[in-house]
Design a protein around this motif. Structure first.
Motif, PDB file in Angstrom:
ATOM      1  N   ASN A 105       0.805  -1.233   0.000  1.00  0.00           N
ATOM      2  CA  ASN A 105       0.000   0.000   0.000  1.00  0.00           C
ATOM      3  C   ASN A 105       0.832   1.274   0.000  1.00  0.00           C
ATOM      4  OD1 ASN A 105      -2.595  -1.327   0.020  1.00  0.00           O
ATOM      5  ND2 ASN A 105      -2.245  -1.802   2.188  1.00  0.00           N
ATOM      6  N   CYS A 106       2.037   1.218  -0.591  1.00  0.00           N
ATOM      7  CA  CYS A 106       2.778   2.462  -0.831  1.00  0.00           C
ATOM      8  C   CYS A 106       1.966   3.316  -1.806  1.00  0.00           C
ATOM      9  CB  CYS A 106       4.150   2.163  -1.430  1.00  0.00           C
ATOM     10  SG  CYS A 106       5.273   1.275  -0.328  1.00  0.00           S
ATOM     11  N   ARG A 107       2.014   4.624  -1.637  1.00  0.00           N
ATOM     12  CA  ARG A 107       1.205   5.499  -2.496  1.00  0.00           C
ATOM     13  C   ARG A 107       2.018   6.228  -3.554  1.00  0.00           C
ATOM     14  NH1 ARG A 107       1.724  10.602  -0.327  1.00  0.00           N
ATOM     15  NH2 ARG A 107       2.251  10.775   1.884  1.00  0.00           N
ATOM     16  N   ALA A 108       3.331   6.062  -3.530  1.00  0.00           N
ATOM     17  CA  ALA A 108       4.172   6.665  -4.559  1.00  0.00           C
ATOM     18  C   ALA A 108       5.499   5.922  -4.614  1.00  0.00           C
ATOM     19  CB  ALA A 108       4.413   8.144  -4.288  1.00  0.00           C
ATOM     20  N   LEU A 109       6.085   5.892  -5.808  1.00  0.00           N
ATOM     21  CA  LEU A 109       7.379   5.251  -6.026  1.00  0.00           C
ATOM     22  C   LEU A 109       8.309   6.250  -6.699  1.00  0.00           C
ATOM     23  CD1 LEU A 109       9.370   2.852  -6.311  1.00  0.00           C
ATOM     24  CD2 LEU A 109       8.113   2.184  -8.378  1.00  0.00           C
ATOM     25  N   ILE A 110       9.482   6.471  -6.099  1.00  0.00           N
ATOM     26  CA  ILE A 110      10.495   7.341  -6.679  1.00  0.00           C
ATOM     27  C   ILE A 110      11.623   6.468  -7.197  1.00  0.00           C
ATOM     28  CG2 ILE A 110      12.127   9.222  -6.265  1.00  0.00           C
ATOM     29  CD1 ILE A 110      10.289  10.226  -4.040  1.00  0.00           C
ATOM     30  N   LEU A 111      11.831   6.496  -8.517  1.00  0.00           N
ATOM     31  CA  LEU A 111      12.890   5.731  -9.166  1.00  0.00           C
ATOM     32  C   LEU A 111      14.053   6.657  -9.492  1.00  0.00           C
ATOM     33  CD1 LEU A 111      10.718   3.722 -11.746  1.00  0.00           C
ATOM     34  CD2 LEU A 111      11.635   2.871  -9.578  1.00  0.00           C
ATOM     35  N   THR A 112      15.247   6.303  -9.071  1.00  0.00           N
ATOM     36  CA  THR A 112      16.433   7.094  -9.405  1.00  0.00           C
ATOM     37  C   THR A 112      17.420   6.228 -10.174  1.00  0.00           C
ATOM     38  OG1 THR A 112      17.783   6.616  -7.434  1.00  0.00           O
ATOM     39  CG2 THR A 112      16.113   8.355  -7.240  1.00  0.00           C
ATOM     40  N   ASN A 113      18.252   6.873 -10.957  1.00  0.00           N
ATOM     41  CA  ASN A 113      19.271   6.132 -11.706  1.00  0.00           C
ATOM     42  C   ASN A 113      20.427   7.041 -12.069  1.00  0.00           C
ATOM     43  OD1 ASN A 113      18.776   7.426 -14.383  1.00  0.00           O
ATOM     44  ND2 ASN A 113      16.803   6.358 -14.253  1.00  0.00           N
ATOM     45  N   ALA A 114      21.540   6.410 -12.385  1.00  0.00           N
ATOM     46  CA  ALA A 114      22.659   7.084 -13.030  1.00  0.00           C
ATOM     47  C   ALA A 114      22.502   6.866 -14.527  1.00  0.00           C
ATOM     48  CB  ALA A 114      23.985   6.515 -12.539  1.00  0.00           C
ATOM     49  N   ALA A 115      22.645   7.909 -15.330  1.00  0.00           N
ATOM     50  CA  ALA A 115      22.374   7.805 -16.760  1.00  0.00           C
ATOM     51  C   ALA A 115      23.432   8.538 -17.561  1.00  0.00           C
ATOM     52  CB  ALA A 115      20.990   8.376 -17.079  1.00  0.00           C
ATOM     53  N   GLY A 116      23.523   8.155 -18.821  1.00  0.00           N
ATOM     54  CA  GLY A 116      24.398   8.854 -19.754  1.00  0.00           C
ATOM     55  C   GLY A 116      23.636   9.947 -20.469  1.00  0.00           C
ATOM     56  N   GLY A 117      24.237  11.113 -20.606  1.00  0.00           N
ATOM     57  CA  GLY A 117      23.598  12.217 -21.308  1.00  0.00           C
ATOM     58  C   GLY A 117      23.641  12.005 -22.817  1.00  0.00           C
ATOM     59  N   VAL A 118      22.491  12.142 -23.463  1.00  0.00           N
ATOM     60  CA  VAL A 118      22.384  12.042 -24.921  1.00  0.00           C
ATOM     61  C   VAL A 118      22.122  13.423 -25.527  1.00  0.00           C
ATOM     62  CG1 VAL A 118      21.049  10.999 -26.816  1.00  0.00           C
ATOM     63  CG2 VAL A 118      21.568   9.650 -24.760  1.00  0.00           C
ATOM     64  N   ASN A 119      21.424  14.259 -24.794  1.00  0.00           N
ATOM     65  CA  ASN A 119      21.119  15.621 -25.213  1.00  0.00           C
ATOM     66  C   ASN A 119      22.396  16.470 -25.136  1.00  0.00           C
ATOM     67  OD1 ASN A 119      20.251  18.381 -25.205  1.00  0.00           O
ATOM     68  ND2 ASN A 119      18.207  17.738 -24.575  1.00  0.00           N
ATOM     69  N   TRP A 120      22.736  17.124 -26.241  1.00  0.00           N
ATOM     70  CA  TRP A 120      23.963  17.922 -26.274  1.00  0.00           C
ATOM     71  C   TRP A 120      23.937  19.077 -25.286  1.00  0.00           C
ATOM     72  CZ3 TRP A 120      28.374  16.457 -28.153  1.00  0.00           C
ATOM     73  CH2 TRP A 120      28.446  15.582 -29.236  1.00  0.00           C
ATOM     74  N   ASP A 121      22.757  19.502 -24.840  1.00  0.00           N
ATOM     75  CA  ASP A 121      22.661  20.616 -23.900  1.00  0.00           C
ATOM     76  C   ASP A 121      22.924  20.197 -22.463  1.00  0.00           C
ATOM     77  OD1 ASP A 121      22.033  22.432 -25.913  1.00  0.00           O
ATOM     78  OD2 ASP A 121      19.873  22.071 -25.730  1.00  0.00           O
ATOM     79  N   PHE A 122      23.009  18.883 -22.222  1.00  0.00           N
ATOM     80  CA  PHE A 122      23.235  18.391 -20.867  1.00  0.00           C
ATOM     81  C   PHE A 122      24.727  18.396 -20.544  1.00  0.00           C
ATOM     82  CE2 PHE A 122      19.196  15.547 -20.310  1.00  0.00           C
ATOM     83  CZ  PHE A 122      18.404  16.657 -20.519  1.00  0.00           C
ATOM     84  N   SER A 123      25.015  18.373 -19.239  1.00  0.00           N
ATOM     85  CA  SER A 123      26.397  18.299 -18.759  1.00  0.00           C
ATOM     86  C   SER A 123      26.498  17.225 -17.680  1.00  0.00           C
ATOM     87  CB  SER A 123      26.844  19.641 -18.164  1.00  0.00           C
ATOM     88  OG  SER A 123      26.784  20.676 -19.126  1.00  0.00           O
ATOM     89  N   VAL A 124      27.697  16.696 -17.513  1.00  0.00           N
ATOM     90  CA  VAL A 124      27.933  15.729 -16.439  1.00  0.00           C
ATOM     91  C   VAL A 124      27.605  16.379 -15.101  1.00  0.00           C
ATOM     92  CG1 VAL A 124      29.714  14.418 -15.229  1.00  0.00           C
ATOM     93  CG2 VAL A 124      29.661  14.428 -17.728  1.00  0.00           C
ATOM     94  N   GLY A 125      26.838  15.673 -14.283  1.00  0.00           N
ATOM     95  CA  GLY A 125      26.428  16.192 -12.986  1.00  0.00           C
ATOM     96  C   GLY A 125      25.035  16.787 -12.971  1.00  0.00           C
ATOM     97  N   ASP A 126      24.407  16.937 -14.150  1.00  0.00           N
ATOM     98  CA  ASP A 126      23.033  17.448 -14.206  1.00  0.00           C
ATOM     99  C   ASP A 126      22.051  16.444 -13.608  1.00  0.00           C
ATOM    100  OD1 ASP A 126      23.762  19.784 -15.442  1.00  0.00           O
ATOM    101  OD2 ASP A 126      23.025  19.237 -17.435  1.00  0.00           O
ATOM    102  N   PHE A 127      20.921  16.968 -13.137  1.00  0.00           N
ATOM    103  CA  PHE A 127      19.796  16.146 -12.698  1.00  0.00           C
ATOM    104  C   PHE A 127      18.696  16.268 -13.752  1.00  0.00           C
ATOM    105  CE2 PHE A 127      21.307  17.832  -8.396  1.00  0.00           C
ATOM    106  CZ  PHE A 127      22.241  16.806  -8.252  1.00  0.00           C
ATOM    107  N   MET A 128      18.061  15.143 -14.067  1.00  0.00           N
ATOM    108  CA  MET A 128      17.010  15.159 -15.079  1.00  0.00           C
ATOM    109  C   MET A 128      15.730  14.540 -14.543  1.00  0.00           C
ATOM    110  SD  MET A 128      16.837  13.436 -18.915  1.00  0.00           S
ATOM    111  CE  MET A 128      16.008  11.919 -18.412  1.00  0.00           C
ATOM    112  N   LEU A 129      14.645  15.267 -14.688  1.00  0.00           N
ATOM    113  CA  LEU A 129      13.314  14.737 -14.414  1.00  0.00           C
ATOM    114  C   LEU A 129      12.879  13.919 -15.622  1.00  0.00           C
ATOM    115  CD1 LEU A 129      10.620  14.789 -12.720  1.00  0.00           C
ATOM    116  CD2 LEU A 129      10.019  16.827 -14.037  1.00  0.00           C
ATOM    117  N   ILE A 130      12.536  12.651 -15.394  1.00  0.00           N
ATOM    118  CA  ILE A 130      12.093  11.801 -16.495  1.00  0.00           C
ATOM    119  C   ILE A 130      10.631  12.102 -16.795  1.00  0.00           C
ATOM    120  CG2 ILE A 130      11.770   9.436 -17.306  1.00  0.00           C
ATOM    121  CD1 ILE A 130      13.982   8.568 -15.402  1.00  0.00           C
ATOM    122  N   THR A 131      10.364  12.582 -17.995  1.00  0.00           N
ATOM    123  CA  THR A 131       8.992  12.899 -18.387  1.00  0.00           C
ATOM    124  C   THR A 131       8.361  11.782 -19.206  1.00  0.00           C
ATOM    125  OG1 THR A 131       9.833  14.063 -20.341  1.00  0.00           O
ATOM    126  CG2 THR A 131       9.415  15.381 -18.352  1.00  0.00           C
TER     127      THR A 131
END
Length: 273
Positions: A105-131
């Protein structure tokens, strides 16, 4: 009740007797991000090896245990490390924890991960909200006989990443003065890193980040009706973008360096959920 349903309920019943509190929010901590578990008050630690039907986590930087307690005023159940398809686990085992969270009966799940940047505007160390995500793993955790007690045969994925939770994350990051990128996460089987040609193809498909997890869990959560928030820490620029070879050690190094800020962000989001 099919075999998977039975395994889920065995695990949930086991945890109910071991957990000191009814969990409200579940968290899955990705590579190098397990330090958030150290911020949990009055922790109760349960190794996956003790939970019926759970495999062992073998990925580097994954402790392989549940940590339960209080975080940011919420009762939380945290996975300090997850299961990956590249480890050789069956998809049913990889997403079993998600179904256990729902059974608890958890009411929300927060998934986190380490990912590789594909978008050229991103930089190492950025945080991304997955839409949104692209499933490029070649398999779906819902394949096979459907258990109607868990979810529908054909699962809608239009809002797999909960819009209300996304808005909470945006507001929290803004209040904290933390830049929060947004984008599409592409799930890749691994364990080899992607080739430069694959990264170019993924960018054309609309991916902003790439990784080896999260997508199966998000699908399973949508199937069983558990709202999901996804967050990525960009630990490297993907193959062919930075002019150097990729290695797992660098991923964990960057995750450890940016971990404290990422942990603060996730903690404050948890408080607001």
């Amino acid at each position: 009740m099919n075999a998977e349903h039975e395994l889920v309920h065995q695990a949930a019943d086991f945890l109910k007797h071991r957990l000191p509190l009814q969990p409200e929010v579940a968290l899955v901590l990705g590579s190098g991000l397990g330090g958030l578990a150290q911020r949990i008050g009055d922790p109760v630690v349960i190794p996956y090896s003790e939970v019926p039907g759970f495999p062992l986590s073998t990925a580097p930087g994954h402790a392989g245990q549940f940590v339960s307690g209080r975080l940011a005023g919420k009762n939380v159940l945290c996975m300090q490390g997850r299961f990956h398809y590249y480890e050789g686990h069956e998809m049913a085992a990889i997403v079993r924890p998600v179904r256990v969270f729902k059974a608890l009966n958890c009411r929300a799940l927060i998934l986190t991960n380490a990912a590789g940047g594909v978008n050229w505007d991103f930089s190492v160390g950025d945080f991304m909200l997955i839409t949104d995500h692209i499933n490029f793993m070649g398999v779906n955790p819902l394949r096979g006989p459907n258990d109607d007690a868990i979810g529908p045969r054909f699962c809608d994925m239009t809002t797999a990443y909960d819009p209300a939770l996304q808005q909470t994350a945006r507001k929290t990051a803004a209040d904290m003065g933390i830049a929060l990128r947004e984008g599409v996460y592409l799930g890749y089987m691994g364990p080899s890193f992607e080739t430069p040609a694959e990264i170019r193809a993924f960018r054309t498909l609309g991916a902003d980040a790439v990784g080896m997890s999260t997508v199966p869990e998000a699908i399973a959560a949508a199937h069983c009706g558990l709202p999901v928030l996804g967050l990525s820490l960009i630990t490297n620029m993907a193959a062919g973008m930075a002019g150097k070879r990729l290695c797992g050690e660098e991923v964990i190094e960057i995750a450890n360096a940016r971990g404290p800020v990422f942990q603060q962000l996730v903690e404050q989001i948890t408080a607001a959920v």
